[in-house]
Design an enzyme around this catalytic site. Structure first.
Site, mmCIF file in Angstrom:
data_model
loop_
_atom_site.group_PDB
_atom_site.id
_atom_site.type_symbol
_atom_site.label_atom_id
_atom_site.label_comp_id
_atom_site.label_asym_id
_atom_site.label_seq_id
_atom_site.Cartn_x
_atom_site.Cartn_y
_atom_site.Cartn_z
ATOM 1 N N HIS A 155 0.827 -1.207 0.000
ATOM 2 C CA HIS A 155 0.000 0.000 0.000
ATOM 3 C C HIS A 155 0.871 1.271 0.000
ATOM 4 O O HIS A 155 0.722 2.134 -0.865
ATOM 5 C CB HIS A 155 -0.895 -0.038 1.247
ATOM 6 C CG HIS A 155 -1.829 1.118 1.389
ATOM 7 N ND1 HIS A 155 -3.170 1.027 1.124
ATOM 8 C CD2 HIS A 155 -1.619 2.408 1.760
ATOM 9 C CE1 HIS A 155 -3.740 2.201 1.331
ATOM 10 N NE2 HIS A 155 -2.813 3.065 1.718
ATOM 11 N N GLU A 156 1.785 1.348 0.966
ATOM 12 C CA GLU A 156 2.600 2.568 1.089
ATOM 13 C C GLU A 156 3.541 2.735 -0.104
ATOM 14 O O GLU A 156 3.826 3.862 -0.514
ATOM 15 C CB GLU A 156 3.382 2.583 2.408
ATOM 16 C CG GLU A 156 2.497 2.583 3.667
ATOM 17 C CD GLU A 156 1.451 3.688 3.703
ATOM 18 O OE1 GLU A 156 1.642 4.723 3.040
ATOM 19 O OE2 GLU A 156 0.416 3.508 4.389
ATOM 20 N N HIS A 199 1.698 4.603 -2.761
ATOM 21 C CA HIS A 199 1.763 6.063 -2.572
ATOM 22 C C HIS A 199 3.144 6.588 -2.984
ATOM 23 O O HIS A 199 3.261 7.614 -3.643
ATOM 24 C CB HIS A 199 1.550 6.428 -1.103
ATOM 25 C CG HIS A 199 0.142 6.258 -0.624
ATOM 26 N ND1 HIS A 199 -0.928 6.840 -1.258
ATOM 27 C CD2 HIS A 199 -0.374 5.582 0.431
ATOM 28 C CE1 HIS A 199 -2.036 6.531 -0.597
ATOM 29 N NE2 HIS A 199 -1.738 5.767 0.424
ATOM 30 N N HIS A 241 3.630 6.750 -6.647
ATOM 31 C CA HIS A 241 2.811 7.841 -7.184
ATOM 32 C C HIS A 241 3.579 9.166 -7.021
ATOM 33 O O HIS A 241 3.710 9.948 -7.967
ATOM 34 C CB HIS A 241 1.468 7.863 -6.445
ATOM 35 C CG HIS A 241 0.406 8.665 -7.137
ATOM 36 N ND1 HIS A 241 -0.889 8.715 -6.691
ATOM 37 C CD2 HIS A 241 0.433 9.460 -8.239
ATOM 38 C CE1 HIS A 241 -1.596 9.506 -7.494
ATOM 39 N NE2 HIS A 241 -0.820 9.969 -8.432
HETATM 40 ZN ZN LIG Z 1 -3.159 5.164 1.872
#
Ligand SMILES: [Zn+2]
Length: 595
Positions: free
Chosen positions: A387-388, A391, A394
């Site tokens: 998940h991290e 980010h 991105h």
């Molecule tokens: Zn998040």
């Protein structure tokens, strides 16, 4: 028993982030901090002078260079502070950095209003010379229709401070003044009930504990129901007051304006989620069956329905699995992930006084992303890593493509990349895991994400819309009205297998997000977009991956709806939500097959 926490010194260097990539030492941080402070006056000197394209250019060039430096000063001080939050040195550097950012925003506050009121010819001259600013300026000028005279604006700015009272009353009441009393835990001990403990008790395997905690917790909110309803009504009324003052058709539209989101996005989300409620009901029936209870109550909703996956996953193995799971995103993407793993982007393990949870820091322009974890060798920690890193990548793609003005992205697009990574990891694990307990654990993890993000946040959005619409029609938001809306929503969302306990009618009274109206729907649209994108990536391959990378590179250089269109999902239609729902339906069936 207290388990002694590791000290930071005891953790090998390769598991710590390299903050020296931002500043080699604290002295260089200090120099940069002072540089910004001494240049604020230069920026202020532009006030009242943005009357030519050339001056606007000069002003922006100074402002952006200061803001970019500021972002690194902020990042270094905060990240250092988060390594060990007991150290006064970094506590004070963090406070200094925040103070400096406040000064910078004060010194630059004149820029946008001056541009909005500048002559068209001046603005055109600026954009002709600096075409990169075209989107930025266009976005700024959209608000022209909603700007009042300077006298009215000044008055509204002061009113804004008064409008904060509703949330302040709520938060002081529920975090400081309200006491929840004590409850008996699984081992028969008397424990003081707190917010943090409430959720972990709701996950308890002991049903009597869950029921008692649920009733005790809500009793405190019910005892303050009139105060809480008044505070919330005040917040809704202030949303309506400001939306009318700034000429918006409704409070909802005022809130969607910032990111230029059409209303149809909310409407089609709600419509499509409602069309699929029978599948949520089916999931609830499955939950009832797995828990083996005669009646399913609201306090059974977080209880585990699969065996604990006590499989331990070491960090090295988790990195390896995540890399394999992300392979559909292509070699280039994976090589950046690998670089992140190997070059000090991540602070992996828990240590004494370290910041809890996990995050990817938002802007470290010109350096590289930073990720904080508290990795504890659980399957969930591997999902957090995926998940991290979503980010982080991105940020990486945006910051290596866009100029500083377009660094960062709105909350509407923020959870897409992280959820895509989690979905790819789920997909990979379901392809490779053979142990039925582990498979059940992964499916359940995913189903719960759908329930808590897609269904629950959409229900919250419906509540906010109904409450605001009532108040906009001058109908008062009494305790009875609010509980009535909430009960109807719960009955509709959870279906006939769920006993809607009376306490849950008061859930609206404890949700802090409701004081920031029309925010939570973005979690639901984010997960939908991510499901639609993962599906495209897995089925269409290269062209879908290329389009997705374009989305990651956009940052704030286009509106979030247009950024997602580049990746191939149109959030103004019901298609992405439908496609997310198809995955949910498939997983409920898979889970049923395992029962
Ligand atoms: Zn998040």
């Amino acid at each position: 028993m207290t388990v002694k926490q590791k000290t930071r010194d005891g953790i090998p260097e390769k598991y710590k982030w390299h903050l020296y990539d931002i500043f080699a030492n604290d002295d260089l941080w200090k120099e940069e901090y002072e540089y910004i402070l001494t240049h604020l006056a230069e920026l202020e000197a532009f006030q009242g002078k943005l009357t030519s394209g050339a001056t606007i250019s000069e002003c922006f060039s100074l402002y952006n260079s200061l803001a970019q430096r500021m972002s690194l000063v902020i990042a270094y001080a905060h990240l250092k502070h988060h390594e060990d939050m007991s150290l006064p040195r970094y506590q004070s550097m963090k406070d200094q950095s925040v103070g400096c950012a406040v000064k910078l925003s004060g010194a630059s506050a004149f820029i946008e209003p001056e541009i909005i009121s500048a002559d068209e010819s001046v603005i055109n001259a600026f954009v002709d010379a600096q075409p990169i600013y075209a989107h930025y300026i266009q976005n700024l000028l959209r608000s022209k229709a909603h700007v009042r005279s300077s006298e009215v604006e000044e008055l509204l700015a002061h009113a804004g401070e008064i409008a904060d009272a509703s949330y302040n009353i709520f938060s002081m009441l529920e975090s400081a003044d309200m006491k929840f009393g004590t409850v008996t835990d699984e081992e028969g001990r008397e424990v003081e009930l707190t917010h943090g403990r409430f959720i972990s008790f709701m996950e308890s395997k002991d049903r009597t504990v869950r029921e008692n905690v649920f009733k005790t917790f809500y009793r405190a909110f019910i005892a303050h129901k009139n105060t809480l309803a008044s505070a919330y009504y005040g917040s809704v009324k202030s949303d309506i007051f400001f939306s009318r003052a700034w000429n918006y058709p409704s409070a909802l539209e005022a809130s969607l304006f910032d990111n230029n989101i059409p209303r149809s996005v909310c409407d089609s989300l709600i419509q499509e989620v409602n069309n699929h409620l029978p599948h949520l009901h089916k999931y609830m029936a499955l939950r009832k069956k797995r828990l083996n209870v005669d009646e399913l109550h609201m306090y059974d909703i977080y209880a585990p329905i699969v065996k604990d996956a006590d499989t331990k996953i070491e960090y090295e193995e988790a990195k390896d699995t995540v890399l394999k799971a992300l392979a559909p995103l292509g070699e280039e993407y994976c090589s950046v992930v690998k670089r992140g793993f190997d070059s000090g982007w991540i602070d992996v393990y828990e240590s004494a006084n370290k910041h809890t949870g996990a995050y990817s820091w938002d802007i470290t322009f010109g350096v590289h992303p930073y990720v904080l974890l508290n990795f504890d060798n659980r399957i969930d920690d591997m999902f957090t890593l995926a998940h991290e890193m979503g980010h982080a990548l991105h940020n990486y793609y945006t910051e290596s493509t866009q100029p500083f003005i377009y660094a960062g992205y709105s909350i509407f697009a923020a959870e897409v990349a992280s959820t895509v990574n989690e979905t790819l990891l789920t997909n990979y694990l379901l392809k490779t895991l053979t142990d039925p307990d582990q498979r059940a654990y992964v499916i359940n993890h995913y189903l719960e994400q759908f329930r808590t993000t897609l269904f629950r946040q959409t229900m919250f959005a419906e509540f906010e819309m109904k409450a605001h619409e009532m108040a906009e029609r001058d109908e008062p938001l009494t305790v009875e009205n609010l509980c009535g809306i909430y009960r109807e929503l719960n009955e509709r969302y959870y279906g006939k297998d769920m006993i809607i306990d009376n306490e849950i009618d008061y859930e609206w009274a404890r949700i802090p997000h409701f004081y920031n109206a029309f925010y939570v729907y973005q979690y639901a649209t984010g997960i939908s977009a991510a499901q639609a994108l993962s599906h495209k990536i897995l089925t269409e391959g290269r062209p879908a991956v290329d389009a997705y990378l374009e989305f990651l590179k956009c940052g704030a250089s286009v509106y979030p709806i247009d950024a997602l269109k580049k990746a191939g999902v149109d959030m103004t239609t019901s298609k992405p939500v439908k496609s997310a729902m198809e995955i949910f339906v498939e997983l409920v069936d898979k889970m049923e097959g395992l029962a």
